[in-house]
Design an enzyme around this catalytic site. Structure first.
Site, PDB file in Angstrom:
ATOM      1  N   GLU A 105       0.837  -1.213   0.000  1.00 24.91           N
ATOM      2  CA  GLU A 105       0.000   0.000   0.000  1.00 24.91           C
ATOM      3  C   GLU A 105       0.870   1.261   0.000  1.00 24.91           C
ATOM      4  O   GLU A 105       0.540   2.254  -0.653  1.00 24.91           O
ATOM      5  CB  GLU A 105      -0.943  -0.020   1.213  1.00 24.91           C
ATOM      6  CG  GLU A 105      -2.043  -1.079   1.066  1.00 24.91           C
ATOM      7  CD  GLU A 105      -2.920  -1.205   2.301  1.00 24.91           C
ATOM      8  OE1 GLU A 105      -2.376  -1.540   3.369  1.00 24.91           O
ATOM      9  OE2 GLU A 105      -4.134  -0.960   2.203  1.00 24.91           O
ATOM     10  N   GLU A 125      -3.757  -9.456   3.584  1.00 25.51           N
ATOM     11  CA  GLU A 125      -4.471  -9.146   4.832  1.00 25.51           C
ATOM     12  C   GLU A 125      -5.616 -10.103   5.103  1.00 25.51           C
ATOM     13  O   GLU A 125      -5.921 -10.419   6.254  1.00 25.51           O
ATOM     14  CB  GLU A 125      -5.011  -7.704   4.797  1.00 25.51           C
ATOM     15  CG  GLU A 125      -3.957  -6.621   4.991  1.00 25.51           C
ATOM     16  CD  GLU A 125      -3.308  -6.172   3.697  1.00 25.51           C
ATOM     17  OE1 GLU A 125      -3.360  -6.921   2.692  1.00 25.51           O
ATOM     18  OE2 GLU A 125      -2.729  -5.066   3.674  1.00 25.51           O
TER      19      GLU A 125
HETATM   20  C1  3H9 Z   1      -1.466  -4.941   7.087  1.00 28.82           C
HETATM   21  O1  3H9 Z   1      -0.519  -4.619   6.457  1.00 28.82           O
HETATM   22  C2  3H9 Z   1      -2.670  -4.082   7.304  1.00 28.82           C
HETATM   23  C3  3H9 Z   1      -2.683  -2.874   6.417  1.00 28.82           C
HETATM   24  O2  3H9 Z   1      -3.363  -3.156   5.227  1.00 28.82           O
HETATM   25  C4  3H9 Z   1      -3.489  -1.757   7.037  1.00 28.82           C
HETATM   26  C5  3H9 Z   1      -2.944  -1.119   8.217  1.00 28.82           C
HETATM   27  C6  3H9 Z   1      -3.765   0.050   8.671  1.00 28.82           C
HETATM   28  N1  3H9 Z   1       4.368  -7.604  11.479  1.00 28.82           N
HETATM   29  O3  3H9 Z   1       7.334 -15.555   8.532  1.00 28.82           O
HETATM   30  P1  3H9 Z   1       8.692 -15.443   9.066  1.00 28.82           P
HETATM   31  C7  3H9 Z   1       7.729 -11.440  11.873  1.00 28.82           C
HETATM   32  S1  3H9 Z   1      -1.537  -6.436   7.876  1.00 28.82           S
HETATM   33  C8  3H9 Z   1       5.118  -7.983  12.518  1.00 28.82           C
HETATM   34  O4  3H9 Z   1       9.195 -16.507   9.938  1.00 28.82           O
HETATM   35  P2  3H9 Z   1       9.700 -15.670   6.395  1.00 28.82           P
HETATM   36  C9  3H9 Z   1       7.347 -12.864  12.218  1.00 28.82           C
HETATM   37  O5  3H9 Z   1       6.409 -12.893  13.270  1.00 28.82           O
HETATM   38  C10 3H9 Z   1       0.001  -7.212   7.470  1.00 28.82           C
HETATM   39  N2  3H9 Z   1       5.961  -9.038  12.480  1.00 28.82           N
HETATM   40  O6  3H9 Z   1       9.766 -15.195   7.902  1.00 28.82           O
HETATM   41  C11 3H9 Z   1       8.691 -13.433  12.599  1.00 28.82           C
HETATM   42  O7  3H9 Z   1       8.997 -12.944  13.883  1.00 28.82           O
HETATM   43  P3  3H9 Z   1       9.756 -13.848  14.956  1.00 28.82           P
HETATM   44  C12 3H9 Z   1      -0.017  -7.793   6.121  1.00 28.82           C
HETATM   45  C13 3H9 Z   1       6.022  -9.718  11.337  1.00 28.82           C
HETATM   46  O8  3H9 Z   1      10.950 -15.209   5.765  1.00 28.82           O
HETATM   47  C14 3H9 Z   1       9.639 -12.745  11.609  1.00 28.82           C
HETATM   48  O9  3H9 Z   1       8.953 -11.575  11.176  1.00 28.82           O
HETATM   49  N3  3H9 Z   1       1.197  -8.522   5.882  1.00 28.82           N
HETATM   50  C15 3H9 Z   1       5.259  -9.374  10.220  1.00 28.82           C
HETATM   51  O10 3H9 Z   1       9.342 -17.096   6.307  1.00 28.82           O
HETATM   52  C16 3H9 Z   1       9.988 -13.593  10.417  1.00 28.82           C
HETATM   53  O11 3H9 Z   1       8.765 -14.033   9.826  1.00 28.82           O
HETATM   54  C17 3H9 Z   1       1.279  -9.852   5.983  1.00 28.82           C
HETATM   55  O12 3H9 Z   1       0.308 -10.527   6.225  1.00 28.82           O
HETATM   56  C18 3H9 Z   1       4.413  -8.256  10.318  1.00 28.82           C
HETATM   57  N4  3H9 Z   1       3.660  -7.835   9.283  1.00 28.82           N
HETATM   58  O13 3H9 Z   1       8.461 -14.905   5.757  1.00 28.82           O
HETATM   59  C19 3H9 Z   1       2.639 -10.457   5.795  1.00 28.82           C
HETATM   60  N5  3H9 Z   1       5.534 -10.248   9.230  1.00 28.82           N
HETATM   61  O14 3H9 Z   1      11.088 -14.119  14.346  1.00 28.82           O
HETATM   62  C20 3H9 Z   1       2.958 -11.385   6.931  1.00 28.82           C
HETATM   63  C21 3H9 Z   1       6.454 -11.114   9.720  1.00 28.82           C
HETATM   64  O15 3H9 Z   1       9.793 -13.013  16.172  1.00 28.82           O
HETATM   65  N6  3H9 Z   1       4.295 -11.935   6.852  1.00 28.82           N
HETATM   66  N7  3H9 Z   1       6.740 -10.796  10.982  1.00 28.82           N
HETATM   67  O16 3H9 Z   1       8.896 -15.062  15.092  1.00 28.82           O
HETATM   68  C22 3H9 Z   1       4.658 -12.933   6.042  1.00 28.82           C
HETATM   69  O17 3H9 Z   1       3.902 -13.374   5.200  1.00 28.82           O
HETATM   70  C23 3H9 Z   1       6.025 -13.532   6.213  1.00 28.82           C
HETATM   71  O18 3H9 Z   1       6.440 -13.259   7.521  1.00 28.82           O
HETATM   72  C24 3H9 Z   1       7.097 -12.987   5.244  1.00 28.82           C
HETATM   73  C25 3H9 Z   1       8.502 -13.526   5.666  1.00 28.82           C
HETATM   74  C26 3H9 Z   1       6.784 -13.497   3.835  1.00 28.82           C
HETATM   75  C27 3H9 Z   1       7.165 -11.490   5.251  1.00 28.82           C
END
Ligand code: 3H9
Length: 695
Positions: A105, A125
């Site tokens: 975004e 999301e």
């Molecule tokens: C959003 O954006 C809402 C908006 O539209 C509106 C707002 C108003 N936040 O998965 P991994 C942490 S909603 C905080 O093992 P990978 C995860 O917990 C968001 N922490 O690595 C972990 O922490 P820890 C929409 C996050 O390489 C560490 O990062 N976005 C977030 O296998 C490593 O993660 C999503 O839904 C986050 N957003 O995969 C994306 N993301 O080491 C969600 C990750 O302490 N994320 N962490 O356990 C993912 O899909 C995968 O984490 C990603 C990396 C592909 C990024």
């Protein structure tokens, strides 16, 4: 300016970098840092354009999930993106790694977007029970059209940089270094005097209402019970009907509603629990624990499980020896591999070249000697201790020192299997779920003597092959099957007390499971369940042994879908119908057992299916089989189809209230006895002290 966003003037171009490891989540510090950086660029007369880039691991994974549930902190992401878009100087998003959710975004708020060829982008999301709440639902359809936007937003599909280029989501790919390319791109924009392009100012193409209706219909079928996908559709629809600002207000209202909803809370819990499960608590402090290199894998047994496991490794590009003593069985196994890949190819999920590559990575052999060079060997033979011990004795002789020997057992004691070897510290369980090449869960089981390094390797390899690994300790049936056994037991007891298979299946289906226990049994094979029951007869109570409805159905040759009949009857297209023959069989069974049949309510069915599982979950925690309640929830979410919008059995228990579960256990204990319904001491203590599984 906050440290998580840096501002670096490179001549007339400002390089604004987000540095918030591990994934550049848009925390409050990042949001305020970004807004401040853009304002600084605006005010600095030497700056003519700005490049927004993510440091190290990617552009940004979006809003900081850990901040949800807290009161919103200024500045809101929505407002930061507005600041970016309103900038009078061109702002270019330079995307590498991932740009997800709020991260994409932010990029949509920029005036231009370029990406490195290996970047991926998406608005996932919906998988957290949310919708893109910072303008994504309003800007994306304006930029790439309604259909493509719906797919990305409603299904949370992540697209490659190449696809993003085709869609018009990015303007250019940067095959060389992204930063240098982005700076050149920015200089080019300045030199050409090209006007900035604000996505919010674009017209949204009008869309035929039937597009939305078709999506609603699909979502109601495929994502039964989930609210977020429906709100996503409504938000995109608003983009086609309302001016940008009004659409944004509609999006914001729905985002806030979803963010506060129990469903999103449950789905965020599922996301974080999955990440937590990947880390083994008592190993976290020992930083020296490394993992062992796994370059060649061996799989023993070319049945359904063995071939599925071999495919998992081939899919991840890891060479795998598939060993089966019987040449015919081996050929059948390889034929199954080819059939599975061909099916994926027919659905457009795989090219011929990729399929050939994967099949070639699976090397079939009838000789165990081939396993000598394997770094990890997974045994997938018949589920019987003596059979498995024999295989492990053989593996111990053949395999090189330091090779990991894993059993795909779903019930058996890993320590007893390890006893058959001289290397118990290199033995563990790796329990795949059927079909192994599809199901996401990997239940790793550490024995009493398994080395930490071996455990860490099994977790790492699980992630490498795209599974969600959870580490558990030894007990009968581990986490998943031990809890499932309680649900199965009650389901059969209820059949003989008065319920029908379709009634029980419907209650669990309506709860949110993909199917109930009897439809599941027909799918997996009544013969498979029967074999499992036979191997476990000694562990069953006398009532469980006497409740032999499964044996009776098996004796009729009704093995489930594959034979056209099981608990239900199936037509050629495998459509299910209730079979009076089965109802008669069950009624007759109750009569023979002198059990007076009664009406069993849906509430009782749900309680008797779920509460013993929750009770067993408490026992698993109490016994230290798992370290965290989240591990149990992840096992059920990823291995048994527990609806993500309810967060897993223990999260669900917290939501309905542990006292409610406890009181019901006591109620059934009076009727059915201690043997089945005695509350776990941990549960009782939690209720007494007002605690929950999750604080
Ligand atoms: C959003 O954006 C809402 C908006 O539209 C509106 C707002 C108003 N936040 O998965 P991994 C942490 S909603 C905080 O093992 P990978 C995860 O917990 C968001 N922490 O690595 C972990 O922490 P820890 C929409 C996050 O390489 C560490 O990062 N976005 C977030 O296998 C490593 O993660 C999503 O839904 C986050 N957003 O995969 C994306 N993301 O080491 C969600 C990750 O302490 N994320 N962490 O356990 C993912 O899909 C995968 O984490 C990603 C990396 C592909 C990024």
């Amino acid at each position: 300016m906050a440290e998580s966003v840096s501002f670096d003037a490179r001549g007339e171009i400002a390089l604004i970098k987000i540095e918030n490891p591990p994934v550049n989540a848009l925390s409050q510090a990042v949001r305020s840092g970004l807004a401040a950086a853009i304002c600084r660029g605006e005010q600095d007369t030497r700056i003519k354009a700005m490049v927004l880039i993510g440091g190290e691991r990617g552009f940004s994974a979006g809003a900081d999930i850990r901040e949800f549930g807290e009161p919103p902190r200024q500045p809101l992401l929505l407002d930061v993106i507005d600041v970016i878009e309103r900038s009078s100087k061109p702002v270019i998003a330079a995307i590498q790694g991932t740009a997800l959710g709020g991260g994409l975004e932010v990029a949509l708020g920029c005036h231009f977007r370029i990406a490195s060829p290996d970047a991926v982008m998406g608005l996932p999301e919906v998988k957290l029970g949310l919708l893109p709440g910072a303008g994504g639902t309003q800007r994306l359809p304006r930029l790439i059209g309604v259909s493509a936007a719906l797919e990305m937003i409603v299904e949370g599909t992540v697209v490659s940089a190449q696809r993003a280029l085709v869609l018009g989501l990015v303007d250019e790919l940067a095959p060389g270094g992204l930063e240098a390319h982005a700076l050149d791109f920015a200089r080019g924009i300045v030199a050409s005097g090209k006007p900035v392009r604000r996505v919010s100012m674009l017209d949204c193409e009008p869309s035929d209402q039937s597009v939305f209706e078709a999506y609603v219909e699909t979502v109601e079928r495929k994502r039964r019970g989930y609210i977020a996908p429906l709100r996503c559709i409504a938000a995109v629809r608003a983009a086609t009907e309302l001016p940008f600002k009004k659409g944004l207000e509609r999006e914001r209202a729905m985002f806030l509603e979803l963010a506060a909803s129990p469903q999103s809370k449950a789905q965020r819990h599922a996301f974080l629990s999955e990440r937590a499960a990947a880390k083994i608590p008592d190993m976290r402090a020992k930083t020296a624990i490394g993992t062992l290199p796994i370059d060649l894998v061996g799989v023993v047994g070319a049945g359904t499980m063995g071939t599925g496991i071999a495919m998992c490794f081939a899919n991840a590009g890891v060479p795998v020896m598939l060993v089966e003593a019987n040449a015919d069985n081996l050929e059948r196994g390889m034929a199954l591999v080819r059939k599975n890949y061909a099916r994926t190819m027919a659905r457009g999920g795989l090219s011929q070249a990729e399929m050939d590559k994967r099949v070639a990575l699976i090397r079939p052999s009838v000789s165990n000697d081939q396993l000598a060079q394997a770094d990890l060997v997974i045994e997938a033979v018949f589920e019987e201790l003596e059979v498995k011990q024999k295989v492990f004795r053989m593996l111990d002789q053949i395999c090189k020192p330091g090779a990991i020997l894993a059993s795909n057992t779903s019930y058996l004691n890993i320590d007893l299997i390890a006893d058959a070897t001289a290397r118990p510290e290199y033995v563990l369980g790796m329990h795949f779920f059927s079909p192994a090449n599809v199901m996401p869960l990997l239940e790793n089981v550490r024995g009493a003597r398994t080395l930490p390094q071996v455990c860490a390797t099994a977790m790492k390899i699980g992630k490498l092959i795209g599974k969600t690994p959870v580490m558990v300790r030894v007990c009968d049936g581990f986490v998943g099957n031990r809890m499932l056994a309680k649900r199965t037991r009650e389901s059969y007891f209820m059949l003989e007390e008065g319920a029908t298979p379709q009634q029980i299946d419907k209650v669990l289906y309506d709860f949110g499971f993909p199917m109930g226990p009897f439809a599941m049994s027909d799918l997996a094979g009544v013969d498979v369940g029967w074999l499992n029951r036979q191997s476990r007869l000694a562990n069953l109570t006398s009532r469980e042994r006497a409740c032999d409805i499964l044996d009776q159905i098996h004796a009729l040759g009704r093995f489930g879908q594959k034979t056209g009949a099981g608990f239900y009857r199936y037509d050629a297209d495998r459509h299910r119908s209730v079979d009076p023959e089965i109802e008669a069989l069950i009624v007759n069974h109750s009569k023979k057992r002198n059990i007076e049949r009664r009406q069993i309510s849906d509430v009782e069915i749900l309680e008797r299916c779920l509460y013993p599982m929750i009770n067993e979950g408490a026992k698993l925690l109490e016994e230290g089989i798992v370290d965290r309640p989240g591990d149990i929830d992840v096992v059920w979410l990823k291995g048994y189809g527990f609806p993500a919008f309810l967060g897993g059995p223990l999260f669900y228990a917290d939501q309905i209230g542990l006292p409610v579960v406890y009181e019901a256990l006591l109620k059934y204990q009076v009727v059915h006895g201690d043997q089945y319904w005695k509350p776990a001491a941990l549960l009782e203590n939690m209720v007494r002290s007002g605690k929950r599984f999750y604080t």
